[in-house]
Motif scaffolding. Structure first.
Motif, PDB file in Angstrom:
ATOM      1  N   LEU A 109      -0.990   4.496  -1.384  1.00  0.00           N
ATOM      2  CA  LEU A 109      -2.352   4.378  -0.864  1.00  0.00           C
ATOM      3  C   LEU A 109      -2.353   4.394   0.664  1.00  0.00           C
ATOM      4  N   LYS A 155      -9.389   2.977  -2.960  1.00  0.00           N
ATOM      5  CA  LYS A 155      -9.483   4.403  -2.675  1.00  0.00           C
ATOM      6  C   LYS A 155      -9.995   5.122  -3.911  1.00  0.00           C
ATOM      7  N   SER A 195      -8.309  -1.319   4.181  1.00  0.00           N
ATOM      8  CA  SER A 195      -7.552  -1.567   2.942  1.00  0.00           C
ATOM      9  C   SER A 195      -6.710  -2.831   3.052  1.00  0.00           C
ATOM     10  N   LEU A 252       0.832  -1.214   0.000  1.00  0.00           N
ATOM     11  CA  LEU A 252       0.000   0.000   0.000  1.00  0.00           C
ATOM     12  C   LEU A 252       0.862   1.258   0.000  1.00  0.00           C
TER      13      LEU A 252
END
Length: 315
Positions: free
Chosen positions: A270, A293, A276, A265
């Motif tokens: 992100l 996202k 997530s 990530l």
């Protein structure tokens, strides 16, 4: 001969390899008991110290009082002091952040601008325990229960194994005064409630509360460091020219896989969050896609985890 408190601080610096005598150490000096103790300890231990004070201008005359106290203390010790005047209210309004978040950002930007080898903050074992309780109440993982790390990059915390009571006893022994932030005396803030209401009740259950937590945090940090290293190694092995090896990640223990996902990530720019991580973990164990996202999707197909914008998936 050093007293027991100085020995404890020196041992903490050595244990976590925080600093050596050739480095210039910047002490973040608020004027409170913790930061005054930090300055005196590093000064008495023979480190090359300078200090900085941030006047947030949030408490009127009290803010100016704190600044003048720090100026007089540093003048008495012969320690260089840099003072920064922060427009916290203006910054928070411009960037739409909370007062606490804005003040912290301005402080650390100022600390970094000074250019010392290490930045020394006065977080104590008491702060560490309070942070762990705060994180636990909100929901956290292993790192959160560990509280405040002794070292983070070039930021070191030599008082991390000392309680607030030990700090105040050290100052009393030397006849050294300090200033008190009036906002720390109320129960208006969550952390103050933990400090004034929760910790005393826990101490009633265990008179060795701080020692027990210090031992626990030390063991948990060791475990956390190992898992972090395994997660990083797994992430590096999983990187492909156009994505990540989902089959390789699938074979990992969940604790290691989730840490590898955090690195993925971060590499993709992100936000790292519980949701997530969960979404990507499900994809790795199966196939499909998930909106991570906005219009960014994670896709797992034919053993490869990749990321793409929504419009790219449609083409």
């Amino acid at each position: 001969m050093m007293n027991n408190f100085l020995v404890k601080v020196a041992s903490t610096i050595e244990k976590f390899n925080m600093a050596n005598k050739s480095e210039r150490l910047l002490v973040c000096l608020s004027g409170g008991a913790d930061s005054v103790t930090l300055l005196l300890c590093l000064y008495e231990l023979g480190y090359d110290v300078c200090a900085c004070h941030v006047n947030h201008h949030l408490r009127g005359e009290e803010s100016d009082r704190d600044q003048h106290f720090c100026e007089k203390l540093c003048e008495k010790l012969g320690v260089e002091l840099k003072v920064f005047h922060a427009d916290v209210v203006g910054y928070c309004k411009e960037h739409s952040v909370s007062t606490e978040e804005g003040a912290r950002k301005l402080r650390y930007d100022f600390f970094d601008s000074i250019g010392a080898d290490k930045i020394c903050t006065a977080h104590s074992l008491s702060d560490c325990l309070e942070t762990a309780i705060f994180n636990l109440a909100r929901g956290t993982g292993l790192k959160g229960i560990c509280g405040i790390p002794p070292v983070r990059g070039n930021i070191i915390r030599p008082l991390i194994n000392c309680t607030r009571q030990e700090i105040e006893d050290f100052l009393k022994e030397r006849g050294q005064d300090f200033v008190t932030d009036s906002t720390n005396l109320t129960d208006d803030y969550t952390r103050n409630k933990i400090r004034h209401l929760v910790v005393p009740r826990l101490a009633e259950l265990n008179s060795s509360l701080f020692g027990s937590y210090a031992m626990t945090a030390d063991r948990l940090r060791t475990d956390s460091d190992y898992l972090e290293s395994q997660g990083l190694e797994a992430f590096e092995k999983a990187v492909l020219p156009k994505g990540y090896d989902a089959l390789c990640l699938r074979q990992l223990h969940e604790s290691v896989r989730r840490r590898a996902i955090m690195h993925i990530l971060e590499k993709e720019g992100l936000t790292v969050s519980h949701d997530s991580i969960e979404d990507i973990d499900r994809l790795i164990l199966d196939v499909g896609k998930a909106n991570i996202k906005g219009g960014v999707f994670a896709v797992c197909s034919k053993g490869v985890l990749s990321f793409a914008k929504g419009e790219m998936l449609e083409n």
